[in-house]
Design a protein around this motif. Structure first.
Motif, PDB file in Angstrom:
ATOM      1  N   LEU A   1      15.787   6.689   9.007  1.00 22.57           N
ATOM      2  CA  LEU A   1      15.817   7.548   7.820  1.00 22.57           C
ATOM      3  C   LEU A   1      15.050   6.949   6.648  1.00 22.57           C
ATOM      4  O   LEU A   1      14.668   7.671   5.722  1.00 22.57           O
ATOM      5  N   MET A   2      14.815   5.655   6.665  1.00 20.50           N
ATOM      6  CA  MET A   2      14.270   4.959   5.501  1.00 20.50           C
ATOM      7  C   MET A   2      12.811   5.304   5.219  1.00 20.50           C
ATOM      8  O   MET A   2      12.296   4.954   4.150  1.00 20.50           O
ATOM      9  N   VAL A   3      12.137   6.016   6.118  1.00 22.11           N
ATOM     10  CA  VAL A   3      10.720   6.330   5.906  1.00 22.11           C
ATOM     11  C   VAL A   3      10.505   7.755   5.400  1.00 22.11           C
ATOM     12  O   VAL A   3       9.366   8.233   5.350  1.00 22.11           O
ATOM     13  N   SER A   4      11.568   8.432   5.012  1.00 27.09           N
ATOM     14  CA  SER A   4      11.434   9.779   4.438  1.00 27.09           C
ATOM     15  C   SER A   4      11.131   9.650   2.953  1.00 27.09           C
ATOM     16  O   SER A   4      12.034   9.454   2.130  1.00 27.09           O
TER      17      SER A   4
ATOM     18  N   VAL B   1       5.307  15.048  12.582  1.00 27.04           N
ATOM     19  CA  VAL B   1       5.796  15.794  11.413  1.00 27.04           C
ATOM     20  C   VAL B   1       4.773  15.713  10.279  1.00 27.04           C
ATOM     21  O   VAL B   1       4.588  16.668   9.533  1.00 27.04           O
ATOM     22  N   ASN B   2       4.070  14.586  10.177  1.00 22.89           N
ATOM     23  CA  ASN B   2       2.993  14.474   9.189  1.00 22.89           C
ATOM     24  C   ASN B   2       1.870  15.452   9.502  1.00 22.89           C
ATOM     25  O   ASN B   2       1.270  16.042   8.591  1.00 22.89           O
ATOM     26  N   ILE B   3       1.562  15.604  10.788  1.00 16.13           N
ATOM     27  CA  ILE B   3       0.527  16.558  11.191  1.00 16.13           C
ATOM     28  C   ILE B   3       0.963  17.976  10.844  1.00 16.13           C
ATOM     29  O   ILE B   3       0.165  18.790  10.350  1.00 16.13           O
TER      30      ILE B   3
ATOM     31  N   LEU C   1       0.828  -1.211   0.000  1.00 10.79           N
ATOM     32  CA  LEU C   1       0.000   0.000   0.000  1.00 10.79           C
ATOM     33  C   LEU C   1       0.863   1.261   0.000  1.00 10.79           C
ATOM     34  O   LEU C   1       0.523   2.255  -0.654  1.00 10.79           O
ATOM     35  N   ALA C   2       1.978   1.215   0.714  1.00 14.80           N
ATOM     36  CA  ALA C   2       2.903   2.359   0.723  1.00 14.80           C
ATOM     37  C   ALA C   2       3.432   2.604  -0.685  1.00 14.80           C
ATOM     38  O   ALA C   2       3.479   3.754  -1.166  1.00 14.80           O
ATOM     39  N   LEU C   3       3.830   1.541  -1.363  1.00 18.50           N
ATOM     40  CA  LEU C   3       4.351   1.678  -2.731  1.00 18.50           C
ATOM     41  C   LEU C   3       3.272   2.167  -3.686  1.00 18.50           C
ATOM     42  O   LEU C   3       3.565   2.911  -4.634  1.00 18.50           O
ATOM     43  N   TYR C   4       2.027   1.779  -3.429  1.00 20.22           N
ATOM     44  CA  TYR C   4       0.916   2.257  -4.271  1.00 20.22           C
ATOM     45  C   TYR C   4       0.805   3.775  -4.189  1.00 20.22           C
ATOM     46  O   TYR C   4       0.728   4.465  -5.219  1.00 20.22           O
ATOM     47  N   TYR C   5       0.798   4.311  -2.983  1.00 18.66           N
ATOM     48  CA  TYR C   5       0.667   5.765  -2.834  1.00 18.66           C
ATOM     49  C   TYR C   5       1.914   6.493  -3.349  1.00 18.66           C
ATOM     50  O   TYR C   5       1.805   7.573  -3.935  1.00 18.66           O
TER      51      TYR C   5
ATOM     52  N   ALA D   1       3.016   8.281   3.151  1.00 13.67           N
ATOM     53  CA  ALA D   1       2.763   8.417   1.710  1.00 13.67           C
ATOM     54  C   ALA D   1       1.309   8.790   1.450  1.00 13.67           C
ATOM     55  O   ALA D   1       1.015   9.630   0.585  1.00 13.67           O
ATOM     56  N   ALA D   2       0.384   8.191   2.201  1.00 14.64           N
ATOM     57  CA  ALA D   2      -1.039   8.512   2.042  1.00 14.64           C
ATOM     58  C   ALA D   2      -1.317   9.954   2.438  1.00 14.64           C
ATOM     59  O   ALA D   2      -2.094  10.659   1.774  1.00 14.64           O
TER      60      ALA D   2
END
Length: 411
Positions: A364-367, A216-218, A137-141, A186-187
């Motif tokens: 860092l891998m989730v940036s 940080v998303n907020i 789902l992450a790759l989809y977004y 990503a969403a």
């Protein structure tokens, strides 16, 4: 609408196949590593080489096989404990012992839900299914984000390749929160870009109870909302739109912290408990500069390989600096917001450590912007992009072997 559904389903299935192939490849690398290199416990206890290397005379049948338990390492057990029995009731003002309170609840809640739905009674099985589906789902977004940024299909493929080859990619597929956070981030970015702020607020809010950098998303959502109003909030309708979405985004974290207040007497117990794990708030990048002044190969206890962590951190930091220098005149306000968002995702981990780089590469891998920027900067410089990809892939193999062989430095 039916066509969109068909296209989306087709894309998700393609991404699922790619993820399965990449994860099976990592498992194969892990299998080879378990049978070629010594396990950490064997090295630590100085067990003879014969007990740690593959017995070639016994054939493949006599080699070590991957088992479900091989995916349950390090912090995974804490998520399972929360899924099984929740959080412990402790008095934070009197406790100085590390607890599972510092592990945020969304991933365990999803695991518990899967068990209630009778998907499996085994937490490890549920977590493997959950983490890999969240990765898809992450790759989809991220795919859709790339389309919106004008990427060609081959360039989107390169972004996906970078994500799946990232040195700590194995953590997207095990009982950890990396794939969950990547998906929610990503969403959030996708829906905020599409001006669907209600959905963005929901995903941003959920990310804040998956791990702390979710705040940080907020913040990203807030500034995207403000940018849509052109910084003019005289209109009551505009003010209402901003406030309503922001309230929605902070509801999950407010509920979680309120529950922690009830349970421990401390509204910010999860943040304070981090200190009991030997981590503390520090000046951003303190650990990075400390390494330059005091380089080391392994940190005490073998929890961190300084060379690997420093190399990855340097590549990521320089990437953001170079991107800003090269594009500062071209970026509009929304692109600057995304840039600052991506940079803050890497600043937060660098602000919560002491003198070492433990876990930094994994955080860092989730940036999401990091992967986009590598392709955007080097789409015409294939040799540099190939350098990134090969460097990632080589370390990915090393980290995967280290993970399955139980070496602490991979955490």
């Amino acid at each position: 609408m039916e066509k969109n559904f068909t296209n989306n389903l087709s894309l998700i299935l393609k991404l699922l196949i790619i993820v399965i192939i990449s994860r099976l490849s990592l498992c194969f690398v892990g299998y080879l590593g378990m049978n070629t290199f010594p396990m950490y416990d064997a090295v630590k206890n100085k067990i003879s080489k014969d007990t740690t290397l593959i017995n070639l005379s016994g054939g493949i049948g006599g080699s070590n096989k991957l088992k479900l338990e091989d995916f349950n390492k390090f912090d995974s057990g804490f998520y399972f404990q929360i899924a099984d029995s929740g959080y412990p009731k402790v008095n934070m003002s009197e406790s100085s012992s590390a607890t599972r309170i510092s592990f945020f609840p969304l991933y365990p809640i999803l695991l518990r839900s899967m068990r209630l739905l009778h998907i499996s009674s085994n937490n490890i099985v549920n977590s493997l299914i959950l983490s890999n589906l969240l990765l898809v789902l992450a790759l989809y977004y991220i795919y859709r984000i790339c389309e919106d940024r004008g990427f060609e299909k081959n360039e989107i493929t390169l972004v996906i390749a970078l994500i799946l080859c990232y040195p700590y990619s194995i953590f997207y597929s095990i009982p950890y929160t990396e794939s969950l956070f990547l998906f929610l981030s990503a969403a959030t970015i996708y829906y905020a870009t599409k001006k669907d702020f209600l959905k963005a607020a929901i995903f941003a809010g959920l990310s804040s109870i998956s791990r702390f950098p979710g705040v940080v998303n907020i913040a990203y959502l807030f500034f995207m909302l403000i940018s849509e109003q052109d910084f003019k909030l005289q209109d009551k309708g505009q003010i209402k739109k901003v406030l309503s979405n922001m309230i929605i985004s902070i509801i999950p974290l407010t509920i979680y912290f309120s529950y922690m207040k009830y349970l421990t007497g401390d509204f910010l117990a999860p943040l304070h408990d981090v200190g009991n794990w030997g981590r503390k708030l520090s000046i951003p990048f303190k650990s990075y500069f400390y390494y330059i002044l005091h380089p080391y190969f392994f940190s005490s206890g073998g929890w961190n390989n300084g060379v690997i962590s420093f190399a990855i951190a340097t590549l990521v930091i320089l990437l953001f600096i170079y991107y800003a220098i090269r594009n500062y005149k071209k970026l509009n306000i929304k692109q600057w917001i995304l840039f600052i968002y991506g940079f803050l995702i890497i600043v937060v981990p660098f602000s919560n450590f002491g003198s070492d780089l433990v876990s930094i590469p994994r955080y860092l891998m989730v940036s999401v912007p990091m992967y986009l920027y590598i392709v955007e900067l080097y789409r015409e410089k294939h040799y540099i992009f190939s350098g990134y990809l090969y460097f990632f892939a080589a370390l990915n193999g090393l980290i995967t072997i280290g993970f399955f062989n139980g070496y602490y430095f991979v955490v």
